[in-house]
Motif scaffolding. Sequence first.
Motif, mmCIF file in Angstrom:
data_model
loop_
_atom_site.group_PDB
_atom_site.id
_atom_site.type_symbol
_atom_site.label_atom_id
_atom_site.label_comp_id
_atom_site.label_asym_id
_atom_site.label_seq_id
_atom_site.Cartn_x
_atom_site.Cartn_y
_atom_site.Cartn_z
ATOM 1 N N GLU A 71 0.823 -1.209 0.000
ATOM 2 C CA GLU A 71 0.000 0.000 0.000
ATOM 3 C C GLU A 71 0.853 1.253 0.000
ATOM 4 O OE1 GLU A 71 -2.931 2.297 3.097
ATOM 5 O OE2 GLU A 71 -2.971 0.106 3.111
ATOM 6 N N ARG A 72 1.886 1.268 0.831
ATOM 7 C CA ARG A 72 2.778 2.434 0.877
ATOM 8 C C ARG A 72 3.566 2.582 -0.414
ATOM 9 N NH1 ARG A 72 5.297 4.179 6.385
ATOM 10 N NH2 ARG A 72 4.818 6.197 5.502
ATOM 11 N N ARG A 74 2.636 1.652 -3.379
ATOM 12 C CA ARG A 74 1.711 2.145 -4.396
ATOM 13 C C ARG A 74 1.450 3.644 -4.215
ATOM 14 N NH1 ARG A 74 -1.437 -1.261 -7.388
ATOM 15 N NH2 ARG A 74 -1.101 -3.477 -7.058
ATOM 16 N N ALA A 75 1.224 4.049 -2.999
ATOM 17 C CA ALA A 75 0.881 5.447 -2.736
ATOM 18 C C ALA A 75 2.076 6.382 -2.895
ATOM 19 C CB ALA A 75 0.303 5.580 -1.331
ATOM 20 N N GLU A 76 3.224 5.990 -2.363
ATOM 21 C CA GLU A 76 4.362 6.896 -2.332
ATOM 22 C C GLU A 76 5.284 6.748 -3.530
ATOM 23 O OE1 GLU A 76 6.307 6.414 1.429
ATOM 24 O OE2 GLU A 76 4.472 6.883 2.559
ATOM 25 N N TYR A 86 -2.203 1.278 -14.977
ATOM 26 C CA TYR A 86 -2.187 2.424 -14.056
ATOM 27 C C TYR A 86 -2.882 3.594 -14.730
ATOM 28 C CZ TYR A 86 -0.345 6.226 -11.186
ATOM 29 O OH TYR A 86 -0.220 7.317 -10.371
ATOM 30 N N GLN A 88 -4.058 7.539 -14.070
ATOM 31 C CA GLN A 88 -3.941 8.692 -13.188
ATOM 32 C C GLN A 88 -4.941 9.763 -13.649
ATOM 33 O OE1 GLN A 88 -0.073 10.451 -13.047
ATOM 34 N NE2 GLN A 88 -0.629 11.872 -11.420
#
Length: 91
Positions: A71-72, A74-76, A86, A88
């Motif tokens: 999760e981190r 992916r987010a960061e 992906y 955006q």
Amino acid sequence: MRSRIVPIILVLLLLALQFQLWSGRGSIPDVARQKEALAKLNEANTRASQANERLESEVRDLQEGLEMVEERARAELGMVKPNEVYVQITR
């Protein structure tokens, strides 16, 4: 003459004690300032303790499971799995 000295000494002692009570170390205003400072320190300690608990929980999650790591990432870091698209969206 002697009967006047004793009351004068007692009054002077009373004045000295009153002076200490209102202006010296440990005086009423000094104690009030110290109580206020103690309350601020206790509040800061509470906030720091809560922040520590959040960080400990996050570290525990990172140590125990890969979901949090993923999760981190992916987010960061913008991690994308193979065969994953992906998208955006910007506003």
